[in-house]
Design a protein around this motif. Structure first.
Motif, short mmCIF file in Angstrom:
data_model
loop_
_atom_site.label_atom_id
_atom_site.label_comp_id
_atom_site.label_asym_id
_atom_site.label_seq_id
_atom_site.Cartn_x
_atom_site.Cartn_y
_atom_site.Cartn_z
N THR A 43 -14.05 -26.42 -1.40
CA THR A 43 -12.72 -26.04 -0.84
C THR A 43 -12.72 -26.62 0.58
N LYS A 44 -13.48 -27.38 1.15
CA LYS A 44 -13.44 -27.80 2.43
C LYS A 44 -12.51 -29.16 2.39
N THR A 45 -12.55 -29.87 1.27
CA THR A 45 -11.88 -31.03 0.80
C THR A 45 -10.69 -30.81 0.11
N ASN A 46 -10.76 -29.72 -0.55
CA ASN A 46 -9.83 -29.24 -1.18
C ASN A 46 -9.37 -27.74 -1.13
N PRO A 47 -8.65 -27.36 0.01
CA PRO A 47 -8.46 -25.85 0.19
C PRO A 47 -7.66 -25.07 -0.68
N LYS A 48 -6.76 -25.87 -1.45
CA LYS A 48 -5.75 -25.33 -2.25
C LYS A 48 -6.21 -24.08 -3.24
N ALA A 49 -5.54 -23.09 -3.59
CA ALA A 49 -5.91 -22.00 -4.32
C ALA A 49 -5.97 -22.38 -5.97
N ASP A 50 -5.23 -23.38 -6.16
CA ASP A 50 -4.93 -23.92 -7.69
C ASP A 50 -5.36 -25.34 -7.57
N SER A 51 -6.16 -25.82 -8.47
CA SER A 51 -6.24 -27.45 -8.82
C SER A 51 -6.38 -27.68 -10.25
N THR A 52 -5.64 -28.79 -10.34
CA THR A 52 -5.39 -29.23 -11.72
C THR A 52 -6.15 -30.44 -12.02
N ILE A 53 -6.55 -30.54 -13.31
CA ILE A 53 -7.31 -31.72 -13.91
C ILE A 53 -6.53 -32.02 -15.09
N THR A 54 -6.44 -33.29 -15.63
CA THR A 54 -5.88 -33.83 -16.82
C THR A 54 -6.97 -34.54 -17.66
N LEU A 55 -7.00 -34.13 -19.10
CA LEU A 55 -7.82 -34.44 -19.81
C LEU A 55 -7.27 -35.20 -20.94
N CYS A 56 -8.05 -36.48 -21.41
CA CYS A 56 -7.49 -37.11 -22.45
C CYS A 56 -7.76 -36.38 -23.97
N ASN A 57 -9.02 -35.65 -23.79
CA ASN A 57 -9.70 -35.05 -24.88
C ASN A 57 -10.14 -33.66 -24.69
N PRO A 58 -9.91 -32.60 -25.34
CA PRO A 58 -10.28 -31.29 -25.21
C PRO A 58 -11.82 -30.99 -25.42
N GLN A 59 -12.59 -32.25 -25.77
CA GLN A 59 -14.01 -32.11 -25.86
C GLN A 59 -14.70 -33.03 -24.83
N THR A 60 -14.12 -33.25 -23.81
CA THR A 60 -14.55 -33.77 -22.59
C THR A 60 -15.89 -33.30 -22.10
N ASN A 61 -16.79 -33.88 -21.77
CA ASN A 61 -18.13 -33.43 -21.11
C ASN A 61 -18.14 -33.36 -19.71
N LEU A 62 -17.31 -32.16 -19.26
CA LEU A 62 -17.22 -31.89 -17.83
C LEU A 62 -17.90 -30.38 -17.55
N THR A 63 -18.34 -30.29 -16.54
CA THR A 63 -18.93 -29.00 -16.16
C THR A 63 -18.47 -28.53 -14.87
N VAL A 64 -17.97 -27.20 -15.00
CA VAL A 64 -17.42 -26.35 -14.10
C VAL A 64 -18.09 -25.34 -13.43
N PRO A 65 -18.42 -25.01 -12.10
CA PRO A 65 -17.91 -25.81 -10.96
C PRO A 65 -18.30 -27.13 -10.83
N PHE A 66 -17.40 -27.86 -10.14
CA PHE A 66 -17.48 -29.33 -9.55
C PHE A 66 -18.46 -29.40 -8.54
N ALA A 67 -19.08 -30.47 -8.49
CA ALA A 67 -19.88 -30.90 -6.99
C ALA A 67 -19.14 -30.33 -5.94
N GLY A 68 -20.22 -29.93 -5.08
CA GLY A 68 -19.64 -29.45 -3.66
C GLY A 68 -18.96 -28.12 -3.55
N ALA A 69 -19.08 -27.48 -4.73
CA ALA A 69 -18.58 -26.17 -4.77
C ALA A 69 -19.39 -25.14 -3.99
N THR A 70 -19.00 -23.86 -3.66
CA THR A 70 -19.60 -23.00 -2.87
C THR A 70 -20.52 -22.33 -3.80
#
Length: 203
Positions: free
Chosen positions: A58-85
């Protein structure tokens, strides 16, 4: 002078992390002038307030809503992202609930979630949030209960439509004898889906 010790008298905000051992002594002005202990010791620990962390930095992106766009619903991506509190406070006995468009995601109770486990579909948009609960928090008056808070940030996940390369027309031979003919090879069906940013390397 009281039979009950009120919450406001113990565990001020600046005492978080402190431990208290409280006893009560009772005297009788006529029959028991020397105070005697009521028979048990009450142990209190003052825990810090539960802080549910964030889904991204939230220091680099303080917005309350963030958007990601995926090409495939089976994308290997972990949430929270790096740098999260990180989650902090309370007793540290955390339980996590993930919500997709406001509905609880079954079997996902960990601090992180992988996109592949959310059951997403092509061509749809979703809202992902996380709730953190401390399952063993103890209030200063000694009653057990849960405390839950929502992690900072709502993640919007846009999944592109499934990519299709389309097809081209099957043309006649464009070489006859020693003469060549110019013929346009046209689209039979247009490409579709994906990000829509198509390029066409011919081979």
């Amino acid at each position: 002078p009281y039979t009950t010790l009120f919450r406001s008298t113990v565990g001020k905000a600046n005492d978080r992390g402190a431990e208290y051992y409280i006893t009560r002594w009772v005297a009788d002005s006529e029959c028991q002038e020397e105070p005697i202990q009521s028979g048990n010791v009450v142990h209190y620990t003052v825990y810090d307030i539960l802080k549910a962390g964030s889904l991204w930095n939230t220091k680099t992106n303080p917005k309350a809503d963030s958007t990601i766009t995926l090409c495939n619903p089976q994308t290997n991506l972990t949430v929270p992202f790096a740098g999260a509190t990180a989650v902090t406070g309370a007793t540290g006995n955390y339980e996590y609930h993930w919500y997709l468009d406001g509905k609880l995601v079954a079997d996902q109770t960990g601090a992180t979630v992988n996109i592949t486990n959310l059951g997403l579909s092509f061509g749809k948009t979703y809202k992902l949030t996380r709730e953190v609960c401390d399952t063993q928090i103890m209030s200063i008056i000694g009653k057990s209960g849960n405390e839950c808070k929502t992690t900072t940030g709502t993640l919007t996940i846009k999944v592109n439509s499934e990519f299709s390369a389309g097809a081209i027309t099957v043309g006649d031979s464009i070489l006859y004898g020693e003469e060549s003919y110019t013929k346009t090879i046209a689209n039979k069906t247009l490409p579709s889906g994906g990000s829509g940013k198509f390029n066409f390397p011919w081979m």
